[in-house]
Design a protein around this motif. Structure first.
Motif, PDB file in Angstrom:
ATOM      1  N   LEU A 159       2.309 -20.881 -15.415  1.00 21.06           N
ATOM      2  CA  LEU A 159       3.462 -21.430 -14.705  1.00 21.06           C
ATOM      3  C   LEU A 159       3.165 -21.593 -13.215  1.00 21.06           C
ATOM      4  N   TRP A 160       2.553 -20.581 -12.619  1.00 17.58           N
ATOM      5  CA  TRP A 160       2.235 -20.688 -11.187  1.00 17.58           C
ATOM      6  C   TRP A 160       1.272 -21.834 -10.902  1.00 17.58           C
ATOM      7  N   TYR A 161       0.286 -22.021 -11.769  1.00 15.98           N
ATOM      8  CA  TYR A 161      -0.639 -23.133 -11.548  1.00 15.98           C
ATOM      9  C   TYR A 161       0.049 -24.487 -11.761  1.00 15.98           C
ATOM     10  N   ARG A 162       1.013 -24.540 -12.647  1.00 13.74           N
ATOM     11  CA  ARG A 162       1.779 -25.785 -12.797  1.00 13.74           C
ATOM     12  C   ARG A 162       2.554 -26.096 -11.516  1.00 13.74           C
ATOM     13  N   LEU A 163       3.116 -25.067 -10.918  1.00 18.26           N
ATOM     14  CA  LEU A 163       3.861 -25.274  -9.674  1.00 18.26           C
ATOM     15  C   LEU A 163       2.931 -25.714  -8.545  1.00 18.26           C
ATOM     16  N   VAL A 164       1.769 -25.054  -8.431  1.00 21.05           N
ATOM     17  CA  VAL A 164       0.823 -25.384  -7.369  1.00 21.05           C
ATOM     18  C   VAL A 164       0.240 -26.779  -7.560  1.00 21.05           C
ATOM     19  N   ASP A 165      -0.068 -27.126  -8.796  1.00 23.80           N
ATOM     20  CA  ASP A 165      -0.713 -28.417  -9.072  1.00 23.80           C
ATOM     21  C   ASP A 165       0.282 -29.559  -9.264  1.00 23.80           C
ATOM     22  N   GLY A 166       1.571 -29.228  -9.256  1.00 23.08           N
ATOM     23  CA  GLY A 166       2.593 -30.248  -9.472  1.00 23.08           C
ATOM     24  C   GLY A 166       2.859 -31.084  -8.223  1.00 23.08           C
ATOM     25  N   PRO A 167       3.923 -31.875  -8.243  1.00 20.65           N
ATOM     26  CA  PRO A 167       4.185 -32.827  -7.159  1.00 20.65           C
ATOM     27  C   PRO A 167       4.846 -32.229  -5.920  1.00 20.65           C
ATOM     28  N   ALA A 168       5.195 -30.941  -5.941  1.00 16.06           N
ATOM     29  CA  ALA A 168       5.997 -30.379  -4.848  1.00 16.06           C
ATOM     30  C   ALA A 168       5.315 -30.518  -3.486  1.00 16.06           C
ATOM     31  N   LEU A 169       4.015 -30.220  -3.403  1.00  8.89           N
ATOM     32  CA  LEU A 169       3.330 -30.315  -2.109  1.00  8.89           C
ATOM     33  C   LEU A 169       3.353 -31.742  -1.568  1.00  8.89           C
ATOM     34  N   ALA A 170       3.110 -32.715  -2.430  1.00  7.60           N
ATOM     35  CA  ALA A 170       3.134 -34.109  -1.991  1.00  7.60           C
ATOM     36  C   ALA A 170       4.530 -34.502  -1.520  1.00  7.60           C
ATOM     37  N   GLU A 171       5.546 -34.030  -2.228  1.00  9.03           N
ATOM     38  CA  GLU A 171       6.917 -34.333  -1.821  1.00  9.03           C
ATOM     39  C   GLU A 171       7.223 -33.715  -0.460  1.00  9.03           C
ATOM     40  N   LEU A 172       6.807 -32.493  -0.256  1.00  8.10           N
ATOM     41  CA  LEU A 172       7.045 -31.830   1.029  1.00  8.10           C
ATOM     42  C   LEU A 172       6.278 -32.514   2.146  1.00  8.10           C
ATOM     43  N   ARG A 173       5.064 -32.953   1.856  1.00 13.19           N
ATOM     44  CA  ARG A 173       4.253 -33.649   2.861  1.00 13.19           C
ATOM     45  C   ARG A 173       4.951 -34.943   3.301  1.00 13.19           C
ATOM     46  N   ALA A 174       5.675 -35.541   2.382  1.00 16.32           N
ATOM     47  CA  ALA A 174       6.401 -36.775   2.691  1.00 16.32           C
ATOM     48  C   ALA A 174       7.801 -36.500   3.238  1.00 16.32           C
ATOM     49  N   GLY A 175       8.160 -35.218   3.377  1.00 12.93           N
ATOM     50  CA  GLY A 175       9.468 -34.869   3.914  1.00 12.93           C
ATOM     51  C   GLY A 175      10.591 -34.893   2.901  1.00 12.93           C
ATOM     52  N   ARG A 176      10.240 -34.981   1.606  1.00 14.95           N
ATOM     53  CA  ARG A 176      11.262 -35.053   0.559  1.00 14.95           C
ATOM     54  C   ARG A 176      11.503 -33.650  -0.010  1.00 14.95           C
ATOM     55  N   VAL A 177      12.263 -32.870   0.740  1.00 18.46           N
ATOM     56  CA  VAL A 177      12.485 -31.464   0.389  1.00 18.46           C
ATOM     57  C   VAL A 177      13.287 -31.329  -0.899  1.00 18.46           C
ATOM     58  N   GLU A 178      14.333 -32.119  -1.056  1.00 18.69           N
ATOM     59  CA  GLU A 178      15.163 -32.013  -2.260  1.00 18.69           C
ATOM     60  C   GLU A 178      14.362 -32.333  -3.518  1.00 18.69           C
ATOM     61  N   GLN A 179      13.495 -33.335  -3.429  1.00 21.10           N
ATOM     62  CA  GLN A 179      12.667 -33.679  -4.587  1.00 21.10           C
ATOM     63  C   GLN A 179      11.679 -32.561  -4.915  1.00 21.10           C
ATOM     64  N   ALA A 180      11.141 -31.920  -3.882  1.00 23.61           N
ATOM     65  CA  ALA A 180      10.226 -30.802  -4.117  1.00 23.61           C
ATOM     66  C   ALA A 180      10.944 -29.658  -4.821  1.00 23.61           C
ATOM     67  N   ALA A 181      12.154 -29.319  -4.349  1.00 25.52           N
ATOM     68  CA  ALA A 181      12.930 -28.259  -4.988  1.00 25.52           C
ATOM     69  C   ALA A 181      13.271 -28.627  -6.431  1.00 25.52           C
ATOM     70  N   ALA A 182      13.589 -29.909  -6.664  1.00 23.96           N
ATOM     71  CA  ALA A 182      13.901 -30.358  -8.029  1.00 23.96           C
ATOM     72  C   ALA A 182      12.675 -30.261  -8.932  1.00 23.96           C
ATOM     73  N   SER A 183      11.499 -30.539  -8.383  1.00 21.51           N
ATOM     74  CA  SER A 183      10.263 -30.419  -9.151  1.00 21.51           C
ATOM     75  C   SER A 183      10.029 -28.972  -9.582  1.00 21.51           C
ATOM     76  N   PHE A 184      10.240 -28.037  -8.661  1.00 19.37           N
ATOM     77  CA  PHE A 184      10.121 -26.615  -9.006  1.00 19.37           C
ATOM     78  C   PHE A 184      11.094 -26.268 -10.123  1.00 19.37           C
ATOM     79  N   GLU A 185      12.335 -26.703  -9.967  1.00 20.81           N
ATOM     80  CA  GLU A 185      13.370 -26.352 -10.938  1.00 20.81           C
ATOM     81  C   GLU A 185      13.048 -26.914 -12.318  1.00 20.81           C
ATOM     82  N   SER A 186      12.542 -28.134 -12.360  1.00 19.64           N
ATOM     83  CA  SER A 186      12.194 -28.747 -13.635  1.00 19.64           C
ATOM     84  C   SER A 186      11.083 -27.972 -14.336  1.00 19.64           C
TER      85      SER A 186
END
Length: 240
Positions: A159-186
């Motif tokens: 699970l942790w590797y899915r979170l690290v390798d998922g889209p959250a970092l890219a979303e945060l880099r683009a300033g899309r905080v809500e999308q990053a949080a939604a990615s974690f939740e999904s």
């Protein structure tokens, strides 16, 4: 070949000594205080009574003979000792450090070429931007939830590797905080059994909005009048 053992020290409440004057000594006073240590700054060589209760000591003295005396004194007392730019009189090395919130990257050349460590740190700083600090805020917000999810170790690791390798970092880099949080939740809802899921989703507004204590400390100066032969209290807002 023998290699140094890398470690991060918890200096909360520990008494540390910095010997020497000038910019280098004052920088070490600031960094130790930011780590929660109680700092005793001595412009010259510490007196015997100034070693009492000391856990760690750093010398910014340019005198190798003085460093040898301090190293021997530290060895007798079991105190960790470092002499800046004097590897022969060191029990540990001070690395080049890059911070982004809770992320700390420390680089050392084992005393052989500190300038190379600084250049490598500068290169990594360009790669590791504020999105990593925000990512770690997200990770901290779900860590307890994952720990108490009922998943075994292998499943939690996946699970942790899915979170690290998922889209959250890219979303945060683009300033899309809500999308990053939604990615974690999904991802959490995919991996954790329904009974292990908390009722509240990750509040996006809490991510990336506040500076960490370490970031605030990085901008604060210790008044020069406090740099003398006395102890400097630990910075109260630093947490472990």
């Amino acid at each position: 070949m023998q290699h140094p053992f890398p470690v991060f020290l918890d200096l909360s409440g520990r008494l540390c000594v910095v010997a020497g004057a000038g910019a280098l000594a004052e920088e070490k006073v600031r960094s130790l205080s930011a780590a929660g240590a109680r700092v005793r700054h001595v412009p010259g060589e510490p007196r015997p009574d100034e070693w009492e209760g000391v856990f760690l000591a750093i010398s910014a003295l340019a005198d190798q003979a003085a460093n040898q005396r301090l190293f021997e004194a530290a060895e007798r007392r079991g105190v960790l000792f470092n002499a800046l730019d004097d590897p022969a009189h060191c029990r540990f090395y001070c690395p080049a450090v890059h911070r982004q919130g809770a992320l700390v990257v420390a680089l050392s050349t084992s005393g052989h070429c500190p300038a190379l460590a600084v250049r490598l740190k500068d290169a990594l700083a360009k790669m590791l931007g504020p999105e990593y600090a925000a990512f770690l805020q997200l990770a901290a917000s779900v860590r307890g939830r994952i720990r108490h999810s009922g998943l075994d170790f292998a499943a939690r690791r996946r699970l942790w590797y899915r979170l690290v390798d998922g889209p959250a970092l890219a979303e945060l880099r683009a300033g899309r905080v809500e999308q990053a949080a939604a990615s974690f939740e999904s991802t959490l809802r995919d991996e954790i059994p329904a009974e292990g899921i908390g009722r509240e989703e990750i509040p996006a507004e809490s991510i990336g909005r506040e500076e960490s204590p370490a970031e605030r400390i990085g901008r604060e100066e210790i008044p020069t009048e406090s740099i003398g032969r006395e102890e400097i209290p630990a910075v109260s807002e630093v947490s472990r």
